[in-house]
Scaffold this active site. Structure first.
Site, mmCIF file in Angstrom:
data_model
loop_
_atom_site.group_PDB
_atom_site.id
_atom_site.type_symbol
_atom_site.label_atom_id
_atom_site.label_comp_id
_atom_site.label_asym_id
_atom_site.label_seq_id
_atom_site.Cartn_x
_atom_site.Cartn_y
_atom_site.Cartn_z
ATOM 1 N N HIS A 1 0.860 -1.190 0.000
ATOM 2 C CA HIS A 1 0.000 0.000 0.000
ATOM 3 C C HIS A 1 0.891 1.232 0.000
ATOM 4 O O HIS A 1 2.124 1.123 0.004
ATOM 5 C CB HIS A 1 -0.989 -0.029 1.168
ATOM 6 C CG HIS A 1 -0.379 -0.127 2.531
ATOM 7 N ND1 HIS A 1 0.371 0.880 3.080
ATOM 8 C CD2 HIS A 1 -0.388 -1.125 3.447
ATOM 9 C CE1 HIS A 1 0.777 0.528 4.287
ATOM 10 N NE2 HIS A 1 0.338 -0.698 4.529
ATOM 11 N N HIS B 1 3.898 1.554 2.444
ATOM 12 C CA HIS B 1 5.130 0.865 2.030
ATOM 13 C C HIS B 1 5.793 1.634 0.888
ATOM 14 O O HIS B 1 7.012 1.786 0.838
ATOM 15 C CB HIS B 1 4.831 -0.551 1.526
ATOM 16 C CG HIS B 1 4.054 -1.407 2.474
ATOM 17 N ND1 HIS B 1 2.919 -2.079 2.104
ATOM 18 C CD2 HIS B 1 4.250 -1.690 3.788
ATOM 19 C CE1 HIS B 1 2.450 -2.756 3.144
ATOM 20 N NE2 HIS B 1 3.235 -2.532 4.184
ATOM 21 N N CYS C 1 0.160 -11.518 20.819
ATOM 22 C CA CYS C 1 -0.783 -11.162 19.747
ATOM 23 C C CYS C 1 -0.213 -11.686 18.437
ATOM 24 O O CYS C 1 0.890 -11.281 18.036
ATOM 25 C CB CYS C 1 -0.974 -9.648 19.671
ATOM 26 S SG CYS C 1 -1.913 -9.180 18.204
ATOM 27 N N CYS D 1 0.465 -8.940 15.779
ATOM 28 C CA CYS D 1 1.698 -8.150 15.917
ATOM 29 C C CYS D 1 2.945 -9.018 15.888
ATOM 30 O O CYS D 1 4.048 -8.490 15.804
ATOM 31 C CB CYS D 1 1.725 -7.396 17.240
ATOM 32 S SG CYS D 1 0.378 -6.282 17.511
ATOM 33 N N CYS E 1 -5.708 -6.206 21.793
ATOM 34 C CA CYS E 1 -4.594 -5.551 21.093
ATOM 35 C C CYS E 1 -5.192 -4.350 20.355
ATOM 36 O O CYS E 1 -6.122 -4.511 19.569
ATOM 37 C CB CYS E 1 -3.945 -6.514 20.111
ATOM 38 S SG CYS E 1 -2.994 -5.651 18.850
ATOM 39 N N HIS F 1 -5.106 -4.767 16.462
ATOM 40 C CA HIS F 1 -5.825 -5.859 15.795
ATOM 41 C C HIS F 1 -7.185 -6.164 16.401
ATOM 42 O O HIS F 1 -7.900 -7.031 15.894
ATOM 43 C CB HIS F 1 -4.934 -7.114 15.761
ATOM 44 C CG HIS F 1 -3.680 -6.877 14.984
ATOM 45 N ND1 HIS F 1 -2.520 -6.438 15.573
ATOM 46 C CD2 HIS F 1 -3.446 -6.937 13.663
ATOM 47 C CE1 HIS F 1 -1.604 -6.254 14.643
ATOM 48 N NE2 HIS F 1 -2.139 -6.545 13.484
ATOM 49 N N LYS G 1 -6.537 6.106 9.846
ATOM 50 C CA LYS G 1 -5.299 5.379 10.093
ATOM 51 C C LYS G 1 -5.113 4.282 9.042
ATOM 52 O O LYS G 1 -6.072 3.626 8.649
ATOM 53 C CB LYS G 1 -5.394 4.755 11.487
ATOM 54 C CG LYS G 1 -4.076 4.291 12.011
ATOM 55 C CD LYS G 1 -4.212 3.778 13.431
ATOM 56 C CE LYS G 1 -3.021 2.903 13.747
ATOM 57 N NZ LYS G 1 -3.261 1.904 14.744
ATOM 58 N N LYS H 1 -1.875 -2.024 9.683
ATOM 59 C CA LYS H 1 -1.633 -3.236 8.902
ATOM 60 C C LYS H 1 -2.928 -3.918 8.491
ATOM 61 O O LYS H 1 -3.077 -4.404 7.393
ATOM 62 C CB LYS H 1 -0.756 -4.189 9.690
ATOM 63 C CG LYS H 1 0.700 -3.776 9.615
ATOM 64 C CD LYS H 1 1.521 -4.424 10.698
ATOM 65 C CE LYS H 1 2.746 -3.557 10.988
ATOM 66 N NZ LYS H 1 3.179 -3.651 12.358
HETATM 67 N N1 MSP Z 1 8.245 -6.564 8.683
HETATM 68 C C1 MSP Z 1 8.339 -5.448 9.554
HETATM 69 C C2 MSP Z 1 9.648 -4.710 9.348
HETATM 70 C C3 MSP Z 1 10.870 -5.519 9.532
HETATM 71 S S1 MSP Z 1 12.286 -4.629 9.141
HETATM 72 C C4 MSP Z 1 13.532 -5.502 9.756
HETATM 73 C C5 MSP Z 1 7.205 -4.475 9.277
HETATM 74 N N2 MSP Z 1 6.634 -4.557 8.096
HETATM 75 S S2 MSP Z 1 5.421 -3.638 7.567
HETATM 76 O O1 MSP Z 1 4.990 -4.256 6.338
HETATM 77 O O2 MSP Z 1 4.446 -3.465 8.564
HETATM 78 O O3 MSP Z 1 6.056 -2.277 7.207
HETATM 79 C C6 MSP Z 1 6.153 -1.217 8.131
HETATM 80 C C7 MSP Z 1 6.738 -0.033 7.411
HETATM 81 O O4 MSP Z 1 5.902 0.317 6.278
HETATM 82 C C8 MSP Z 1 6.829 1.255 8.197
HETATM 83 O O5 MSP Z 1 7.945 1.293 9.053
HETATM 84 C C9 MSP Z 1 6.925 2.255 7.074
HETATM 85 O O6 MSP Z 1 8.183 2.196 6.495
HETATM 86 C C10 MSP Z 1 5.905 1.729 6.090
HETATM 87 N N3 MSP Z 1 4.574 2.225 6.387
HETATM 88 C C11 MSP Z 1 3.457 1.467 6.567
HETATM 89 N N4 MSP Z 1 2.393 2.269 6.781
HETATM 90 C C12 MSP Z 1 2.777 3.565 6.773
HETATM 91 C C13 MSP Z 1 2.116 4.785 6.978
HETATM 92 N N5 MSP Z 1 0.820 4.869 7.214
HETATM 93 N N6 MSP Z 1 2.861 5.932 6.956
HETATM 94 C C14 MSP Z 1 4.194 5.891 6.721
HETATM 95 N N7 MSP Z 1 4.832 4.730 6.522
HETATM 96 C C15 MSP Z 1 4.164 3.563 6.536
HETATM 97 O O7 MSP Z 1 6.926 -3.649 10.132
#
Ligand code: MSP
Length: 635
Positions: free
Chosen positions: A19, A22, A133, A136, A150, A153, A303, A306
């Site tokens: 999304h 990412h 959880c 998470c 949580c 979730h 928001k 995930k």
């Molecule tokens: N798999 C773990 C990370 C492991 S790294 C050793 C993880 N993955 S995640 O798919 O949840 O990705 C989280 C990251 O996605 C955030 O740190 C950020 O880089 C990005 N983002 C996800 N949602 C976001 C927003 N709403 N806003 C900004 N960045 C976002 O955590």
């Protein structure tokens, strides 16, 4: 020679679809790597996927396929999305790959062999009981739960007890704190650094390196009843991809000899700023140089977590705005580093205003005039044109200013500098009215204006290349420029374009997008410099009643006004003190633009701007006709 630059994104969970959250981090990392490369630095950009853990196993079971089949499938959606966004990562690490598994074993072995200063084992076996959880992938503390659930979730965690290998975090905390304080490991922005330093005042228990219950993971080499804890597994990606276990030269170059920059949002701060460096310290490996934690954004106020809330598929954005438009739009919504809100409804207007009008239209107008008046050959540089010196002084500063911003992760500011330059070039073009010069046969001056604008476009094409690689290549090909001159050094030179060079455009670089209905394909129209109704409609203008007014100390032109906007009261600062006394303006109904970014003027916050007419040297307020209530919208 500057140190090589090694930048990473988090590796994304494969049980989620890509999304724009990412995409945001990935585009930013891509931009940094490309910019440093332009500046002559050897750069390596890593992204990848986090594929282990119970969540993935659950998702695979739900889909009725094996875990690895499930991963293979979703990994492609990430890889495809990055391709669609023109992401030029140098490698893509999957935690299910063999090279990664080897690196996890190696770092765990190194940690197991380590002793603390007082001779204790860094890794020890113990029992852990806690609330887990699965969403998470972590144990939660009672404090983190909301109504027993949580908060991310909305599920009750399970109570679990199991044998784990533990990491003696406490033994590394004093030294880690020192590294953060001395900035040997730089945490940015400062607010995040303070947050991390604040964690040292809290209880920071040892954490588990392994899991007994989770089956989908990397089995420990020394105890096959356990798999590596998913975060230990995931964090190791940053070194597994660059040869920690299997390519010492590569590892020396990028990790030991390079500037290591981890980019992510603030959601995963603790894992990256505490656990990861402590693990590296235990394993005798250098800690990262910089950890930059940008903000978290919401979409239309919602928001984007995930598993809950609004999400925008980056592929849909690419369909609508192209890879470059998407990259530009995502990185210019709010400053990099702080939290923000993304309003998708504004994308088309902004695209048209910044890219189609300001930049694309400048290109079209300048190049068409070169084609018509100079047979498509670049004319001679200007000689003493009004405004030229000033314009070039700005252009001279641009590459270094943008570079400096990038060195400090001020991505929006770097882009902003280039766009300010584009607007200055538009103004120069309009002020000198080359169409008149053409009519009057003033060929030298006409040529000078066009040459100057082409030079600005050349410089801008370099600076904006990391943001919009394909569009900037297209712009450069209009100027007959290739990749050999695509360097920041080249952008720093002046009068670099050769007079006589072929300059031609066949199609607009940024065709205007239709504003409504959305999701139509781009249409090509000539821009006339006029605003669309929708652009104008972005300004929210309302009737306001002035409740109080007072002079701003030390500023004889300013009044501080408290205004009533119907549903809310606000403060604005207005430059009308010479024309209205506080007594006179108090009680008046005025018109205020309410949706401007707040500013601070002479230390006073101002949330809006009133409308006034200049009449000679006088300023006269625009007032509504009739008795309109505060808050009434001007349409
Ligand atoms: N798999 C773990 C990370 C492991 S790294 C050793 C993880 N993955 S995640 O798919 O949840 O990705 C989280 C990251 O996605 C955030 O740190 C950020 O880089 C990005 N983002 C996800 N949602 C976001 C927003 N709403 N806003 C900004 N960045 C976002 O955590």
């Amino acid at each position: 020679m500057p140190r090589p630059f090694y930048v990473t994104t988090p590796i994304y969970y494969v049980n989620d679809k890509p999304h724009i959250g990412h995409a945001y981090t990935t585009i930013a990392a891509d931009l940094l790597a490309r910019f440093h490369r332009l500046a002559g630095r050897d750069s390596f950009f890593l992204t990848g996927t986090d594929e282990h853990g119970s969540k993935v196993a659950e998702a695979a079971a739900e889909a009725g396929v094996s875990e690895i089949e499930f991963c293979d499938r979703t990994v492609q959606t990430f890889q495809q999305a990055w391709k669609n966004l023109d992401i030029a990562n140098d490698d893509f690490i999957r935690t299910t790959s063999e090279r990664h598994e080897k690196a996890v074993w190696k770092i765990l072995d190194a940690m197991r062999a380590a002793k603390t200063a007082d001779g204790r084992d860094v890794v020890y076996s113990d029992y852990y009981e806690g609330l887990y959880c699965t969403g998470c992938e972590k144990f939660l503390t009672e404090k983190e739960l909301v109504d027993g659930l949580c908060p991310d979730h909305l599920k009750a965690p399970e109570k679990l007890k199991e044998k784990n290998y533990f990491f003696r975090l406490s033994a590394f905390l004093p030294l880690l704190k020192e590294k953060i304080e001395s900035e040997e490991m730089l945490i940015l922005p400062q607010e995040r650094r303070r947050e991390v330093l604040g964690l040292f005042n809290q209880d920071l228990p040892d954490f588990s390196l392994s899991r007994e219950r989770v089956k989908w993971g990397i089995p420990l080499s020394f105890d096959e009843s356990q798999v590596a804890y998913v975060w230990v597994d995931a964090l190791s990606n940053y070194i597994s991809a660059i040869g920690y276990a299997d390519d010492p030269d590569k590892f020396d170059k990028w990790w030991l000899g390079g500037e290591v920059v981890h980019l992510m949002a603030k959601d995963i701060l603790k894992f990256h700023c505490l656990y990861w460096p402590a693990m590296l310290m235990a394993a005798g490996v250098k800690t990262p140089d910089t950890i930059f934690l940008h903000g978290f954004f919401t979409v239309d106020g919602q928001k984007m977590s995930k598993s809950l809330g609004a999400k925008i598929d980056p592929n849909d954005m690419v369909t609508e705005f192209g890879a470059d438009g998407t990259r530009y739009l995502l990185l210019t919504q709010y400053p990099f580093g702080i939290d923000g809100d993304i309003q998708a409804s504004r994308f088309v207007t902004q695209y048209n205003s910044d890219l189609a009008n300001a930049l694309g239209n400048l290109v079209s107008r300048v190049v068409k005039m070169v084609m018509v008046n100079f047979d498509g050959r670049l004319p001679e540089p200007p000689n003493g044109l009004a405004g030229f010196q000033e314009l070039f002084e700005k252009a001279e500063r641009l590459p270094n200013a943008a570079h400096e911003h990038i060195n400090h992760f001020r991505i929006g500011k770097a882009i902003g500098e280039a766009m300010t330059m584009v607007r200055a070039a538009n103004k120069f073009f309009n002020d000198l009215a080359p169409w008149k010069l053409a009519k009057e046969g003033r060929t030298n001056e006409l040529g000078g204006v066009l040459y100057a604008c082409c030079e600005i476009l050349r410089i801008v094409s370099v600076v904006l290349f990391p943001v919009m690689p394909s569009k900037m290549r297209q712009l450069r090909s209009v100027l007959s420029l290739g990749d050999d001159t695509l360097t920041l050094d080249n952008a720093r030179e002046f009068f670099n374009l050769e007079p006589g060079t072929e300059i031609r455009i066949d199609e607009p670089v940024f065709p205007r997008l239709k504003t409504s209905p959305r999701k139509e394909s781009p249409v090509e129209t000539e821009d006339d410099g006029l605003l669309d109704i929708s652009e104008f409609a972005r300004a929210d203008m309302r009737v306001a009643k002035v409740l109080e007014a007072e002079a701003v100390e030390g500023a004889d032109k300013l009044l501080k006004l408290q205004i009533d906007l119907g549903k809310e009261k606000r403060q604005i600062v207005a430059g009308i003190a010479k024309h209205y006394t506080p007594e006179k303006i108090t009680g008046m109904s005025i018109i205020v633009v309410t949706n401007l970014k707040p500013v601070t003027i002479r230390g006073v916050d101002s949330q809006g701007m009133l409308l006034a007419v200049t009449k000679g040297k006088k300023l006269v307020l625009v007032i509504p006709d009739g008795d309109l209530p505060p808050g009434a919208t001007i349409s």
